[in-house]
Write a protein that holds these residues in place. Structure first.
Motif, mmCIF file in Angstrom:
data_model
loop_
_atom_site.group_PDB
_atom_site.id
_atom_site.type_symbol
_atom_site.label_atom_id
_atom_site.label_comp_id
_atom_site.label_asym_id
_atom_site.label_seq_id
_atom_site.Cartn_x
_atom_site.Cartn_y
_atom_site.Cartn_z
ATOM 1 N N PHE A 91 7.256 114.046 30.142
ATOM 2 C CA PHE A 91 6.363 112.832 29.948
ATOM 3 C C PHE A 91 6.331 111.393 29.523
ATOM 4 C CE2 PHE A 91 4.136 117.046 29.743
ATOM 5 C CZ PHE A 91 3.417 116.937 30.318
ATOM 6 N N SER A 92 7.268 110.679 29.913
ATOM 7 C CA SER A 92 7.895 109.832 29.435
ATOM 8 C C SER A 92 8.925 109.291 31.177
ATOM 9 C CB SER A 92 8.985 109.583 28.448
ATOM 10 O OG SER A 92 10.269 110.317 29.014
ATOM 11 N N LEU A 93 8.714 107.648 31.421
ATOM 12 C CA LEU A 93 9.489 106.993 32.115
ATOM 13 C C LEU A 93 10.877 106.555 31.824
ATOM 14 C CD1 LEU A 93 6.916 104.699 33.122
ATOM 15 C CD2 LEU A 93 7.187 106.739 34.179
ATOM 16 N N PRO A 94 11.446 106.746 32.936
ATOM 17 C CA PRO A 94 13.106 106.416 32.647
ATOM 18 C C PRO A 94 13.373 105.217 32.124
ATOM 19 C CG PRO A 94 11.833 107.283 34.951
ATOM 20 C CD PRO A 94 10.935 107.085 34.210
ATOM 21 N N ASP A 95 14.565 105.111 31.496
ATOM 22 C CA ASP A 95 14.829 103.708 30.617
ATOM 23 C C ASP A 95 16.386 103.993 31.832
ATOM 24 O OD1 ASP A 95 16.276 101.674 29.740
ATOM 25 O OD2 ASP A 95 15.132 102.686 27.739
ATOM 26 N N MET A 96 16.414 102.232 32.133
ATOM 27 C CA MET A 96 17.811 102.225 33.695
ATOM 28 C C MET A 96 18.996 101.502 32.869
ATOM 29 S SD MET A 96 18.467 102.412 36.381
ATOM 30 C CE MET A 96 17.367 101.742 37.698
ATOM 31 N N LYS A 219 0.077 107.331 26.768
ATOM 32 C CA LYS A 219 1.953 106.264 26.548
ATOM 33 C C LYS A 219 2.552 106.459 28.081
ATOM 34 C CE LYS A 219 6.164 106.173 23.511
ATOM 35 N NZ LYS A 219 7.121 107.133 22.709
ATOM 36 N N VAL A 220 2.245 106.600 28.680
ATOM 37 C CA VAL A 220 3.082 106.619 29.873
ATOM 38 C C VAL A 220 2.464 105.450 30.661
ATOM 39 C CG1 VAL A 220 3.535 107.787 32.857
ATOM 40 C CG2 VAL A 220 4.079 108.680 30.285
ATOM 41 N N ARG A 221 1.035 105.366 30.323
ATOM 42 C CA ARG A 221 0.231 104.474 31.281
ATOM 43 C C ARG A 221 0.736 103.309 30.813
ATOM 44 N NH1 ARG A 221 -2.819 102.968 35.817
ATOM 45 N NH2 ARG A 221 -4.288 102.095 35.807
ATOM 46 N N ALA A 222 0.331 103.066 29.548
ATOM 47 C CA ALA A 222 0.552 101.882 28.986
ATOM 48 C C ALA A 222 2.582 101.242 29.360
ATOM 49 C CB ALA A 222 0.678 101.919 27.148
ATOM 50 N N ARG A 223 3.200 102.344 29.286
ATOM 51 C CA ARG A 223 4.217 101.803 29.907
ATOM 52 C C ARG A 223 4.366 101.442 31.611
ATOM 53 N NH1 ARG A 223 9.210 104.140 28.488
ATOM 54 N NH2 ARG A 223 10.099 103.168 30.407
ATOM 55 N N ARG A 224 3.729 101.950 32.234
ATOM 56 C CA ARG A 224 3.424 101.363 33.419
ATOM 57 C C ARG A 224 2.624 99.287 33.468
ATOM 58 N NH1 ARG A 224 5.338 105.575 37.234
ATOM 59 N NH2 ARG A 224 4.302 107.856 36.819
ATOM 60 N N GLY A 236 9.313 86.326 30.034
ATOM 61 C CA GLY A 236 8.710 87.138 28.542
ATOM 62 C C GLY A 236 9.202 88.660 28.309
ATOM 63 N N TRP A 237 8.693 89.300 27.337
ATOM 64 C CA TRP A 237 9.132 90.701 27.239
ATOM 65 C C TRP A 237 7.508 91.386 26.709
ATOM 66 C CZ3 TRP A 237 7.359 94.276 23.269
ATOM 67 C CH2 TRP A 237 7.811 94.599 22.962
ATOM 68 N N ALA A 238 7.342 92.331 27.585
ATOM 69 C CA ALA A 238 6.547 93.140 27.517
ATOM 70 C C ALA A 238 6.844 94.810 27.357
ATOM 71 C CB ALA A 238 5.247 93.522 29.108
ATOM 72 N N GLY A 239 6.107 95.406 26.031
ATOM 73 C CA GLY A 239 6.530 96.467 25.737
ATOM 74 C C GLY A 239 5.052 97.526 25.451
ATOM 75 N N ALA A 240 4.851 99.132 25.653
ATOM 76 C CA ALA A 240 4.201 99.487 25.456
ATOM 77 C C ALA A 240 4.830 100.843 23.870
ATOM 78 C CB ALA A 240 3.522 100.473 26.741
ATOM 79 N N THR A 241 3.787 101.368 23.217
ATOM 80 C CA THR A 241 3.823 102.344 22.474
ATOM 81 C C THR A 241 2.498 103.338 22.750
ATOM 82 O OG1 THR A 241 4.819 103.228 20.584
ATOM 83 C CG2 THR A 241 3.517 101.621 20.706
ATOM 84 N N HIS A 244 -1.226 105.228 16.289
ATOM 85 C CA HIS A 244 -2.480 106.324 15.479
ATOM 86 C C HIS A 244 -2.752 106.035 16.716
ATOM 87 C CE1 HIS A 244 -1.557 104.039 12.114
ATOM 88 N NE2 HIS A 244 -1.645 102.496 12.922
ATOM 89 N N ALA A 245 -2.284 107.252 17.827
ATOM 90 C CA ALA A 245 -2.663 108.298 18.500
ATOM 91 C C ALA A 245 -3.050 107.639 19.826
ATOM 92 C CB ALA A 245 -3.344 109.008 17.660
ATOM 93 N N GLN A 246 -3.416 105.992 19.808
ATOM 94 C CA GLN A 246 -3.836 105.267 20.664
ATOM 95 C C GLN A 246 -2.996 104.473 21.305
ATOM 96 O OE1 GLN A 246 -7.024 105.096 22.282
ATOM 97 N NE2 GLN A 246 -7.432 107.292 20.469
ATOM 98 N N PRO A 247 -3.038 104.063 23.050
ATOM 99 C CA PRO A 247 -2.199 103.329 23.449
ATOM 100 C C PRO A 247 -2.047 102.252 23.297
ATOM 101 C CG PRO A 247 -3.833 103.935 24.917
ATOM 102 C CD PRO A 247 -4.214 104.690 24.019
#
Length: 364
Positions: A91-96, A219-224, A236-241, A244-247
Motif C-alpha cells: 500500500f505504497s508507491l515505489p521510490d526510484m 496516502k497512496v492517492r495523495a502521493r499520486r 518546484g517540490w511536491a510531496g504527500a503524507t 492526523h489520519a488525513q491525507p
C-alpha cells in the motif's frame, strides 16, 4: 473514474480473508515472509513462479530465502540460478531513488549478479516511466523489472494447478486471492483525469472496513496527486503524507524577499488550502519568534494573497481565522501560513493553483 463496484468487491473479499486480516498490521513484512515460506515449503511450485524471473548460473549458493538481506525485502537463491532480489511495495508507491540505492548495494556484491524485481500494484511501471520490456515485465530505467500483484497471483495459481487441497497449497491459493484484491484496491487510487477530486470519494472509502487499509489508500492517492503536480511543474517540490489520519499534499518552490531566501507554496488537507512560507532566516520557537515571523509576513502580503487564486478556486476565497486569534498559523520553527476552506478541489484546480504561485515567484 473509480469503479466503486470493483472496489467494493475487492475490499469485501480482502476483509473476509483470514490472511488479509493478518496482513493489515505488517504489510511488506507479511508478503515477504509468506513468499519466503512458499519458496521453502513448496519449492517446485515456487520455482514455477520465480524461476523464469532470473537466469541460469552456477552461483555456488545453497537454496535459500532470506529476509532483509542488505535491507532488500527478499532475496531468493539457487545453486543453479542467479539470485533474485525482490523489493515489495503493497500500500505504497515505489521510490526510484530507493531502488537506485539497492542497485548500488547489489552491484558491489561479489559473485553472480542478482536479478531485480519490484513487486507492486498495477500502474507502478507507468508512474516510474518504464522504457522497455523483458518478456511480459516492464523494465525501469535503472534495470528493475516490475511484477504486479495481479501478475503474481496469476503465476501462483498457474503454478499450483491441480495440486492437492492441503494446508500449504490452500494457503497459497488464498494468498493469490489477496494479491489480486490488493492490485485492484491500489490501482483504484490512480489519477485517471485531472477533473477528479484530489481525494478518494468518501463513498468509495466507506466500502473498506479496515481503517488501516483506508488510510493506506488515502496516502497512496495523495502521493499520486503529488506526482501529477510534480510531472506538470518539475521546478518546484511536491510531496504527500498522512497527517492526523488525513491525507496532505503540498507543493513549494524557492523564492527571495529582500535578500532573504525563503520557500513559498501551498498545502491541501481536509478542505483547508493553505498558502505558506518557510522562512529559515526567522527560525525560532515560542511566542517571541512567532511575533517576529508575523511582523515580517505583514510586510509581504502578496505571499499570502488568495485573490489571484480565486479563478482556480471558483469564487471568493475568504481567509479563515485561527483559534486564539492571530492572522497566521504556525509550525515551529519557521513555517507560517494562511488558509481558506475549499472542499473537493480537483487535481486540475491544484495544478492551476501551482501555476499561479509559480508565475508570481518568477515575476519578481
Amino acid at each position: 473514474m473509480i469503479d466503486e463496484d470493483s472496489l467494493a468487491r475487492a475490499a469485501s473479499a480482502l476483509d473476509s480473508e483470514p490472511l488479509g486480516r493478518i496482513m493489515f498490521g505488517q504489510r511488506e513484512l507479511f508478503h515477504s515472509n509468506l513468499l519466503a515460506w512458499f519458496f521453502d515449503a513448496l519449492p517446485t511450485a515456487a520455482d514455477r513462479v520465480f524461476g523464469e524471473l532470473t537466469v541460469a548460473a552456477d552461483s555456488g549458493d545453497d537454496r535459500s530465502a532470506r529476509r532483509e538481506e542488505e535491507k532488500i525485502d527478499l532475496m531468493l537463491r539457487w545453486p543453479d540460478k542467479a539470485p533474485l532480489a525482490i523489493e515489495n511495495k503493497v500500500f505504497s508507491l515505489p521510490d526510484m531513488s530507493q531502488l537506485d540505492r539497492y542497485s548500488d548495494v547489489l552491484d558491489k556484491r561479489r559473485g553472480v549478479s542478482a536479478r531485480r524485481v519490484l513487486l507492486s500494484a498495477s500502474g507502478a511501471a507507468t508512474a516510474l516511466h518504464a522504457d522497455a520490456t523483458d518478456g511480459a515485465l516492464p523494465i525501469l530505467p535503472n534495470g528493475w523489472r516490475v511484477l504486479t500483484y495481479g501478475q503474481l497471483a496469476a503465476r501462483i495459481e498457474s503454478a499450483l494447478g491441480d495440486a492437492p487441497t492441503d494446508y500449504s497449497h490452500d494457503t497459497m491459493r488464498h494468498y493469490a486471492s489477496i494479491a489480486r484484491h490488493i492490485d485492484t484496491l491500489v490501482s483504484a487510487t490512480a489519477v485517471e483525469s485531472d477533473e477528479e477530486t484530489a481525494w478518494l470519494p468518501s463513498s468509495a472509502l466507506r466500502l473498506i472496513s479496515s481503517p488501516q487499509v483506508q488510510q493506506a489508500l488515502m496516502k497512496v492517492r495523495a502521493r499520486r496527486v503529488a506526482e501529477r503536480i510534480s510531472e506538470e511543474y518539475p521546478d518546484g517540490w511536491a510531496g504527500a503524507t498522512l497527517l492526523h489520519a488525513q491525507p496532505l499534499v503540498e507543493w513549494r518552490v524557492p523564492a527571495e524577499r529582500d535578500g532573504a531566501r525563503i520557500e513559498v507554496g501551498w498545502q491541501y488537507q481536509e478542505g483547508d488550502l493553505r498558502r505558506y512560507v518557510i522562512a529559515p532566516h526567522l527560525t525560532g520557537r515560542g511566542k517571541d519568534a512567532r511575533l517576529r515571523r508575523e511582523e515580517w509576513a505583514d510586510r509581504y502580503p502578496d505571499l499570502f494573497d488568495f485573490q489571484p487564486l480565486e479563478a482556480a478556486l471558483g469564487g471568493n476565497a475568504v481567509i479563515q481565522g485561527f483559534r486564539g486569534g492571530g492572522s497566521y498559523g504556525h509550525f515551529d520553527p519557521d513555517f507560517l501560513y494562511q488558509r481558506v476552506r475549499r472542499n473537493d478541489l480537483t487535481v486540475r484546480q491544484l495544478l492551476e493553483v501551482t501555476r499561479t504561485l509559480l508565475a508570481s515567484v518568477r515575476s519578481r
